[in-house]
Motif scaffolding. Structure first.
Motif, PDB file in Angstrom:
ATOM      1  N   SER A 189      47.663  43.730  36.124  1.00 14.95           N
ATOM      2  CA  SER A 189      46.580  42.809  36.465  1.00 14.95           C
ATOM      3  C   SER A 189      45.317  43.565  36.860  1.00 14.95           C
ATOM      4  CB  SER A 189      47.008  41.907  37.628  1.00 14.95           C
ATOM      5  OG  SER A 189      47.084  42.664  38.829  1.00 14.95           O
ATOM      6  N   SER A 190      44.212  42.854  36.821  1.00 12.82           N
ATOM      7  CA  SER A 190      42.930  43.447  37.222  1.00 12.82           C
ATOM      8  C   SER A 190      42.974  43.909  38.665  1.00 12.82           C
ATOM      9  CB  SER A 190      41.796  42.440  37.044  1.00 12.82           C
ATOM     10  OG  SER A 190      41.587  42.166  35.692  1.00 12.82           O
ATOM     11  N   ASN A 191      43.527  43.084  39.534  1.00 17.18           N
ATOM     12  CA  ASN A 191      43.576  43.442  40.954  1.00 17.18           C
ATOM     13  C   ASN A 191      44.428  44.682  41.191  1.00 17.18           C
ATOM     14  OD1 ASN A 191      41.867  41.392  41.810  1.00 17.18           O
ATOM     15  ND2 ASN A 191      43.554  39.963  42.180  1.00 17.18           N
ATOM     16  N   GLU A 192      45.557  44.771  40.515  1.00 16.56           N
ATOM     17  CA  GLU A 192      46.429  45.937  40.685  1.00 16.56           C
ATOM     18  C   GLU A 192      45.751  47.199  40.160  1.00 16.56           C
ATOM     19  OE1 GLU A 192      50.787  47.727  39.390  1.00 16.56           O
ATOM     20  OE2 GLU A 192      50.295  45.659  38.866  1.00 16.56           O
ATOM     21  N   LEU A 193      45.130  47.102  38.990  1.00 19.65           N
ATOM     22  CA  LEU A 193      44.453  48.266  38.418  1.00 19.65           C
ATOM     23  C   LEU A 193      43.300  48.711  39.311  1.00 19.65           C
ATOM     24  CD1 LEU A 193      44.238  50.319  36.143  1.00 19.65           C
ATOM     25  CD2 LEU A 193      42.770  48.698  34.921  1.00 19.65           C
ATOM     26  N   ALA A 194      42.499  47.779  39.770  1.00 12.25           N
ATOM     27  CA  ALA A 194      41.372  48.110  40.648  1.00 12.25           C
ATOM     28  C   ALA A 194      41.855  48.810  41.906  1.00 12.25           C
ATOM     29  CB  ALA A 194      40.588  46.850  41.007  1.00 12.25           C
TER      30      ALA A 194
END
Length: 70
Positions: A17-22
């Motif tokens: 997910s975007s949040n995990e990658l960020a």
């Protein structure tokens, strides 16, 4: 713009997910969103390095050059 960002494609392939990658990269979700949508004017090599490390890919998997005629 001739340089296209295919970060969404690699994230989908790696199921992240975007949040995990960020979080794992160490940038805000808002800055990752700017990068994903192609609105960023630059990317630090250290950020690109972390993205490639986490997604287990090459920079060419994320960045693509296209002619203005396409």
């Amino acid at each position: 713009m001739p340089v296209v960002i295919n970060l969404d494609v690699m994230m989908a392939k790696r199921k992240i997910s975007s949040n995990e990658l960020a979080e794992r990269i160490g940038i805000t979700p808002a800055n990752l969103s700017i990068l994903k949508t192609g609105k960023a004017k630059a990317i630090r090599f250290s950020t690109l390095d972390k993205i490639c490390e986490i997604l287990q890919c090459q920079p060419g998997d994320i960045l693509e050059w296209r002619s203005d005629n396409e």
